[in-house]
Motif scaffolding. Structure first.
Motif, PDB file in Angstrom:
ATOM      1  N   ALA A   1       4.030  15.115  -4.049  1.00  0.00           N
ATOM      2  CA  ALA A   1       4.298  13.537  -4.624  1.00  0.00           C
ATOM      3  C   ALA A   1       2.785  13.174  -5.030  1.00  0.00           C
ATOM      4  O   ALA A   1       1.978  13.640  -4.673  1.00  0.00           O
ATOM      5  N   ALA A   2       3.034  12.333  -6.136  1.00  0.00           N
ATOM      6  CA  ALA A   2       1.745  11.793  -6.905  1.00  0.00           C
ATOM      7  C   ALA A   2       1.249  10.481  -6.473  1.00  0.00           C
ATOM      8  O   ALA A   2       2.206   9.857  -5.921  1.00  0.00           O
ATOM      9  N   GLY A   3       0.027  10.397  -6.557  1.00  0.00           N
ATOM     10  CA  GLY A   3      -0.405   8.823  -6.318  1.00  0.00           C
ATOM     11  C   GLY A   3      -0.131   8.330  -4.773  1.00  0.00           C
ATOM     12  O   GLY A   3       0.328   7.411  -4.579  1.00  0.00           O
ATOM     13  N   VAL A   4      -0.598   9.201  -3.771  1.00  0.00           N
ATOM     14  CA  VAL A   4      -0.389   8.725  -2.553  1.00  0.00           C
ATOM     15  C   VAL A   4      -1.693   8.265  -1.533  1.00  0.00           C
ATOM     16  O   VAL A   4      -2.732   9.006  -1.692  1.00  0.00           O
ATOM     17  N   THR A   5      -1.370   7.419  -0.723  1.00  0.00           N
ATOM     18  CA  THR A   5      -2.636   6.983  -0.173  1.00  0.00           C
ATOM     19  C   THR A   5      -2.586   8.033   1.447  1.00  0.00           C
ATOM     20  O   THR A   5      -1.806   8.428   1.728  1.00  0.00           O
ATOM     21  N   ARG A   6      -3.930   8.094   1.889  1.00  0.00           N
ATOM     22  CA  ARG A   6      -4.062   8.566   3.062  1.00  0.00           C
ATOM     23  C   ARG A   6      -3.280   8.483   4.212  1.00  0.00           C
ATOM     24  O   ARG A   6      -2.884   9.119   4.957  1.00  0.00           O
TER      25      ARG A   6
ATOM     26  N   ASP B   1       0.851  -1.183   0.081  1.00  0.00           N
ATOM     27  CA  ASP B   1      -0.056  -0.051   0.048  1.00  0.00           C
ATOM     28  C   ASP B   1       0.813   1.112  -0.047  1.00  0.00           C
ATOM     29  O   ASP B   1       0.455   2.291  -0.386  1.00  0.00           O
ATOM     30  N   ASP B   2       2.025   1.080   0.529  1.00  0.00           N
ATOM     31  CA  ASP B   2       2.948   2.241   0.456  1.00  0.00           C
ATOM     32  C   ASP B   2       3.398   2.878  -0.975  1.00  0.00           C
ATOM     33  O   ASP B   2       3.813   4.048  -1.081  1.00  0.00           O
ATOM     34  N   LEU B   3       3.161   1.916  -1.713  1.00  0.00           N
ATOM     35  CA  LEU B   3       3.953   2.393  -3.141  1.00  0.00           C
ATOM     36  C   LEU B   3       2.787   3.242  -3.784  1.00  0.00           C
ATOM     37  O   LEU B   3       1.713   3.100  -3.533  1.00  0.00           O
ATOM     38  N   SER B   4       3.195   4.287  -4.594  1.00  0.00           N
ATOM     39  CA  SER B   4       2.444   4.901  -5.165  1.00  0.00           C
ATOM     40  C   SER B   4       1.433   4.424  -5.855  1.00  0.00           C
ATOM     41  O   SER B   4       1.657   3.417  -6.548  1.00  0.00           O
ATOM     42  N   ILE B   5       0.142   4.870  -6.173  1.00  0.00           N
ATOM     43  CA  ILE B   5      -0.903   4.091  -6.884  1.00  0.00           C
ATOM     44  C   ILE B   5      -0.734   4.012  -8.300  1.00  0.00           C
ATOM     45  O   ILE B   5      -0.032   4.998  -9.035  1.00  0.00           O
ATOM     46  N   GLY B   6      -0.706   2.951  -9.099  1.00  0.00           N
ATOM     47  CA  GLY B   6      -0.572   2.728 -10.354  1.00  0.00           C
ATOM     48  C   GLY B   6       0.994   2.394 -10.791  1.00  0.00           C
ATOM     49  O   GLY B   6       1.337   2.329 -11.937  1.00  0.00           O
ATOM     50  N   THR B   7       1.637   1.980  -9.918  1.00  0.00           N
ATOM     51  CA  THR B   7       3.026   1.498 -10.010  1.00  0.00           C
ATOM     52  C   THR B   7       2.940  -0.048 -10.756  1.00  0.00           C
ATOM     53  O   THR B   7       2.453  -0.946 -10.300  1.00  0.00           O
ATOM     54  N   GLY B   8       3.600  -0.135 -11.922  1.00  0.00           N
ATOM     55  CA  GLY B   8       3.468  -1.113 -12.870  1.00  0.00           C
ATOM     56  C   GLY B   8       4.326  -2.416 -12.084  1.00  0.00           C
ATOM     57  O   GLY B   8       4.988  -2.479 -10.884  1.00  0.00           O
TER      58      GLY B   8
ATOM     59  N   LEU C   1     -10.231  12.922   0.871  1.00  0.00           N
ATOM     60  CA  LEU C   1      -9.954  11.904   0.070  1.00  0.00           C
ATOM     61  C   LEU C   1      -9.131  10.862   0.581  1.00  0.00           C
ATOM     62  O   LEU C   1      -8.412  11.252   1.322  1.00  0.00           O
ATOM     63  N   ASP C   2      -9.246   9.325   0.080  1.00  0.00           N
ATOM     64  CA  ASP C   2      -8.534   8.416   0.780  1.00  0.00           C
ATOM     65  C   ASP C   2      -7.056   8.355   0.027  1.00  0.00           C
ATOM     66  O   ASP C   2      -6.107   7.661   0.439  1.00  0.00           O
ATOM     67  N   SER C   3      -6.922   8.777  -0.988  1.00  0.00           N
ATOM     68  CA  SER C   3      -5.988   9.101  -1.922  1.00  0.00           C
ATOM     69  C   SER C   3      -5.799   9.950  -3.064  1.00  0.00           C
ATOM     70  O   SER C   3      -7.037  10.641  -3.341  1.00  0.00           O
ATOM     71  N   GLY C   4      -4.724  10.457  -3.300  1.00  0.00           N
ATOM     72  CA  GLY C   4      -4.617  11.381  -4.036  1.00  0.00           C
ATOM     73  C   GLY C   4      -3.101  11.820  -4.351  1.00  0.00           C
ATOM     74  O   GLY C   4      -2.167  11.209  -3.818  1.00  0.00           O
ATOM     75  N   ASP C   5      -2.975  13.213  -4.919  1.00  0.00           N
ATOM     76  CA  ASP C   5      -1.452  13.714  -4.797  1.00  0.00           C
ATOM     77  C   ASP C   5      -1.342  14.495  -3.569  1.00  0.00           C
ATOM     78  O   ASP C   5      -2.277  14.840  -2.715  1.00  0.00           O
ATOM     79  N   LEU C   6      -0.126  14.437  -3.063  1.00  0.00           N
ATOM     80  CA  LEU C   6       0.111  15.059  -1.625  1.00  0.00           C
ATOM     81  C   LEU C   6       0.952  16.175  -1.709  1.00  0.00           C
ATOM     82  O   LEU C   6       2.026  16.471  -2.437  1.00  0.00           O
ATOM     83  N   VAL C   7       0.430  17.132  -1.094  1.00  0.00           N
ATOM     84  CA  VAL C   7       1.292  18.521  -1.248  1.00  0.00           C
ATOM     85  C   VAL C   7       1.609  18.729   0.225  1.00  0.00           C
ATOM     86  O   VAL C   7       0.642  18.646   1.389  1.00  0.00           O
ATOM     87  N   VAL C   8       2.745  19.169   0.708  1.00  0.00           N
ATOM     88  CA  VAL C   8       3.255  19.093   2.189  1.00  0.00           C
ATOM     89  C   VAL C   8       3.670  20.590   2.204  1.00  0.00           C
ATOM     90  O   VAL C   8       4.747  20.939   1.333  1.00  0.00           O
ATOM     91  N   ARG C   9       3.245  21.351   3.246  1.00  0.00           N
ATOM     92  CA  ARG C   9       4.224  22.570   3.557  1.00  0.00           C
ATOM     93  C   ARG C   9       5.276  22.462   4.736  1.00  0.00           C
ATOM     94  O   ARG C   9       4.826  21.677   5.429  1.00  0.00           O
ATOM     95  N   LEU C  10       6.332  22.773   4.382  1.00  0.00           N
ATOM     96  CA  LEU C  10       7.384  22.398   5.558  1.00  0.00           C
ATOM     97  C   LEU C  10       7.914  23.591   6.220  1.00  0.00           C
ATOM     98  O   LEU C  10       7.906  24.893   5.653  1.00  0.00           O
TER      99      LEU C  10
END
Lengths: 761, 226
Positions: free
Chosen positions: A467-472, A166-173, A590-599
């Motif tokens: 980051a793209a394709g991240v789970t919640r 589940d930790d891998l980005s969604i759609g990894t082949g 959302l349960d998954s999607g792109d992730l934007v983080v402010r640091l």
């Protein structure tokens, strides 16, 4: 045939072999110098030749471990390659999930890691053991090490990290294998056409290195070959008088030279092989390598050895030609012939080619060729023309009748016997010219190839990561990091109106998480759709052309093709570090999607990502370079320049010794007459000064012309490329003056006449 | 006596100086000729032209009926190696070789075995009274000893003609007489022709014929009375 060889050829070969083990200190010194020059030359050129070979081997291994990923429905192992950094060192983390016993293994990996396990390169293992900060990044259990066949270089920080699926980005082949680097297939990664594949950075650097080394090395070889030339000329003249034909004398001289050069070449070769075997972990800047990669094909080694030996023989033959042609003109001091006219040819070619290169009369390719011809001719001119320049300068100075005696003596010697003095400065001049070229290349590289940031901490921006394709679940994990101010899982959609004239960015995320996107968000309620209104001074909202109530069709995103109405409700926001101007905000969790983080602390964040979400690839940290990047190129240029200048100085020292021997012979009769040593010292200094000033002026003119042509060909500002050269020339001039005074003092020191001097001279 | 070298109408200009001006002369087999004259009159140039070292601008030089300057460099060098010997003011020995190796040189270069060359060179050095100096290099012996070695080298292969350019010029009177005596003694005993350029009256007195030069021209072939 055998009798012909035994009677006509063998005696001359025997003589040449006998002469190279000749006796006497000077002969031994000359043999040692030439042998050492050949050895050093072969060693350095082999080192230069090894650069592209090592680089090719590294590229091939890098290619061979690249997974072949296919979008297939069959379950299988999945991988994500993430480029990261530890301080200034690049780090590659390969997240691996869904490992099965029959999963394809990358080179150098005996077993693939399961979740919570890690396989690391030896360098990373050392770092984990030594550095608590790195240990923090990798809490996993180390279950193996990557073999060298799976690593580019011994310093490489590389890890295969086992993660839950589940930790891998969604759609990894699915990984179906690894690239086949056989048959030089890896070269396809270097460029689309043959020229691009040929002109890789390592090859260009190697060629530049060869230029740095080749020319000063040739000068050094020439100086060694012609060491104590007057004695050698006398010997060859004696052979001619005995009855040797020019060809026979050449043959014996060539054999002598070849034997000495071969000994030197073999010594250099053996030294290189021995040193190459222990270079595991050695580096030039960031360019590390395995000793086993230093595998130069024997055919190239043989060719190089033949070239060096051939060059020594050729220089010897060319230098001895006047003595062999006119043996009766050889006197005690050797041949006192003036410089021949052919020496001026390169000086005619160089300006012509350099002036023509930047013009529009020629094609871009011809420009490069002309520039190359001009530069080469300039260097050759520095070698060949200096005696002529000195002779002319000496003749001109000699016409000034009011000059004091010591200056007259210097001028006459320069005019009529310019043989050895130019040698003294030729090596340095060529080195300075090459150093100037190196700085030119360096300036061009710096201008054209921006040095990439190797550490995120070196850059102030961005304070936001994506980051793209991240789970919640992953996002929630990361939110635990102290470095994270806010994190948002979102979906980005693009809608367009019926006329397809106006479009809008639509962002879906929760009210709470919208804080990661904007500095400030007005009153917000989840489950609503808002038209975004930006605070005063921010104009985005007025430019979409969409009005409340307009219908738009979603063109991009999971809801592609659906329609929606531009909301009437508005929400005011300010700031958009994320970089996406949002026009419509739909608030939902959302349960998954792109992730934007402010640091608030990037270094801590990357460490936490590595620890908490090792399978997530954030944008912004993927430009890590290793091996021959622009920095490494600059390092190699610096190393090349250092070697070049060193070779020039070695040539200078050898020529000084030679000059000392010659001046001793020339001064002996004057000292016997009672001429004060101080006057001879002044004459010596004056003669040296004459050659250095005329040589430097010539070098300066040719370099200025080269810079002008270079800036024209590469469309750069003349001031930009010439600026670094001014301090070079000033320091060289000051250094040369000091050297001259030193040499003048040393060569005329202890000038007591020996019985040998008196008898011979 | 038949002529071994015949030179006709030699002209040679060096820079702006006419070194040889229509010079003709011959050298008979076994004859000793002294070429005398003031400095710069062309003596050395004549010697070099006769020896096949310096091509004349005009004229011919025949050795045993062969025009030397019609031969190419290889053939002319071969003539020098096999039929001529040279002794100059400073010996012109190869500095890296010992005296014995210097003397062996013409023999080795004409294909003699190492043993043969060593034997004959040792004999020649003994004949010139420097047999015990064979292992020394030219810089380790006196000028007279070096000059004797040069003569040994010039004569060891039994040349037809010996060319000598002031062979005693750098020696004191006593050494000079000794060297000259050795040179002429060996030459006469072997029937070798000698062309010797000199300023030394003693040398001229010991020659069969004296050729006097002035301003590039020959002014006489004076037979020296016995």
């Amino acid at each position: 045939m055998i009798a012909w060889f035994r009677n006509r050829v063998w005696p001359w070969i025997w003589l040449g072999a006998r002469l190279c083990v000749g006796s006497g200190r000077k002969m031994a010194l000359r043999t040692a110098l030439l042998g050492a020059a050949c050895a050093v030359g072969v060693f350095l050129v082999l080192a230069a030749m090894a650069v592209p070979i090592v680089s090719d081997a590294q590229l091939a291994r890098s290619y061979a471990r690249t997974p072949v990923i296919e979008e297939i429905s069959t379950p299988g192992m999945r991988m994500t390659v993430i480029h990261d950094a530890v301080g200034s060192r690049p780090l590659t983390r390969v997240a691996v999930a869904d490992v099965a016993p029959d999963s394809p293994r990358p080179p150098g990996v005996m077993v693939l890691p399961g979740p919570g396990d890690i396989i690391v390169s030896p360098a990373l293992e050392e770092l984990i053991a030594a550095d608590p900060a790195v240990r923090y990044r990798f809490p996993q259990r180390v279950v193996g090490a990557i073999g060298r066949e799976g690593l580019v270089a011994p310093d490489e920080l590389y890890a295969y990290v086992g993660v839950p699926a589940d930790d891998l980005s969604i759609g990894t082949g699915v990984v179906t294998g690894y690239r086949d680097a056989g048959n030089e297939a890896w070269k396809s990664s270097l460029g689309g056409n043959e020229l691009e594949r040929m002109l890789t950075a390592p090859r260009v650097v190697s060629a530049s290195f060869a230029l740095f080394l080749g020319l000063p090395l040739s000068v050094l070889l020439g100086i060694c070959v012609r060491f104590d030339a007057s004695r050698r000329d006398r010997r060859l003249a004696a052979l001619r008088l005995v009855g040797a034909s020019q060809r026979q004398a050449h043959l014996s001289a060539a054999v002598e030279m070849a034997v000495i050069a071969t000994a030197g070449v073999v010594a250099g070769l053996v030294l290189f092989v021995l040193v190459a075997r222990i270079t595991d972990g050695w580096h030039v800047g960031r360019f590390y390598w395995y000793a086993s990669d230093v595998a130069i094909p024997p055919s190239r080694i043989v060719l190089l050895c033949a070239l060096v030996i051939g060059l020594a023989v050729l220089v010897s033959a060319a230098g001895s030609r006047p003595a062999l042609k006119n043996p009766v003109r050889v006197r005690r001091s050797g041949m006192n012939t003036g410089p021949s006219h052919w020496r001026l040819v390169p000086l005619a070619v160089a300006p012509l080619a350099l002036l023509l290169a930047p013009t529009s009369l020629v094609t871009p390719f011809q420009r490069l060729v002309l520039l190359g011809v001009g530069i080469t001719a300039s260097v050759v001119a520095l070698v060949t023309v200096t005696p002529t320049v000195l002779s002319v300068a000496g003749k001109s100075a000699g016409r000034i009748k009011s000059l004091p005696v010591w200056a007259q003596l210097a001028a006459r010697r320069a005019a009529h016997s310019p043989a050895i003095t130019p040698k003294l400065v030729t090596g340095v001049l060529v080195s300075v010219f090459i150093a100037g070229l190196g700085m030119l290349v360096g300036t061009t590289v710096r201008e054209d190839v921006p040095v990439p940031a190797v550490s995120m901490s070196e850059t102030a921006e961005p304070a936001v990561a994506f980051a793209a394709g991240v789970t919640r679940q992953v996002a929630d994990n990361l939110r635990l990091s102290r470095a994270v101010v806010a994190a948002s899982v979102l979906q980005l959609e693009v809608g367009v109106d019926a006329k397809q004239e106006n479009n809008a960015n639509i962002v879906r995320t929760s009210c709470q998480e919208a804080a990661a996107l904007f500095e400030r968000v007005g009153p917000c309620q989840d489950g609503q759709a808002y038209r975004v209104v930006y605070a005063a001074g921010m104009e985005r909202g007025t430019n979409t052309g969409l009005k409340p109530g307009d219908a738009v069709t979603i063109q991009y995103g999971p809801r592609q093709g659906q329609s929606m109405t531009v909301p009437i409700d508005t929400i005011e926001v300010s700031g958009t570090d994320y970089g996406c101007w949002c026009d419509i905000l739909i608030t939902e969790k959302l349960d998954s999607g792109d992730l934007v983080v402010r640091l608030n602390d990037e270094d801590s964040f990357w460490a936490d990502v590595s620890r908490m979400a090792p399978a997530i690839r954030f944008q912004g940290n993927q430009d890590m370079r290793r091996g021959l990047d622009a920095d490494a190129v600059m390092t190699l240029i610096f190393v090349g320049l250092t070697i070049t200048v060193s070779l020039g100085l070695v040539a200078f020292v050898i020529a000084s010794i030679d000059r000392s021997i010659e001046s001793r012979h020339k001064d002996a009769p004057l000292l016997a007459l009672g001429v004060p040593a101080r006057m001879l010292r002044m004459a010596e200094a004056a003669q040296l000064l004459l050659v250095i000033v005329s040589g430097l002026l010539l070098g300066l003119a040719l370099l200025a012309l080269t810079v002008k042509s270079w800036s024209g060909v590469f469309d750069m500002s003349f001031d930009t490329v010439s600026a670094p050269l001014v301090p070079l020339f000033v320091s060289v001039f000051v250094g040369m003056v000091l050297l001259i005074l030193t040499v003048a003092a040393l060569t005329t020191r202890n000038r007591r006449l020996s019985p040998e001097d008196l008898r011979r001279e | 006596m038949s002529d071994i070298i015949v030179a006709s109408a030699l002209v040679k200009t060096l820079g702006s100086t006419r070194a040889l001006s229509n010079v003709s002369m011959s050298v008979a087999k076994g004859e000793v000729i002294a070429v005398v004259g003031p400095s710069g009159c062309g003596k050395s140039t004549l010697l070099q032209v006769l020896a096949g070292l310096l091509a004349p601008d005009e004229g011919i030089v025949e050795f045993d009926g062969t025009n030397l300057y019609e031969l190419n460099d290889n053939a002319r060098s071969a003539v020098r190696l096999r039929h001529f010997g040279f002794a100059f003011q400073f010996g012109e020995l190869v500095p890296e070789l010992t005296l014995q190796e210097n003397v062996e040189l013409p023999l080795r270069l004409t294909g003699a075995s190492a043993q043969e060359a060593r034997r004959r060179s040792a004999t020649m050095l003994e004949e010139l009274e420097i047999g015990d100096l064979g292992d020394r290099r030219p810089t380790e012996v006196s000028g007279g000893q070096g000059q004797r070695a040069a003569i040994a080298r010039a004569m060891v292969h039994g040349p037809s003609v010996l060319f000598a350019d002031e062979p005693t010029g750098a020696l004191d009177s006593k050494s000079g007489k000794g060297v000259l005596g050795a040179l002429l003694g060996i030459a006469r005993s072997r029937g070798t022709s000698v062309v010797i350029v000199t300023h030394d009256q003693h040398v001229a007195d010991n020659a069969d014929r004296v050729v006097e030069m002035r301003d590039g021209a020959v002014f006489g072939g004076i037979e020296v009375a016995e």
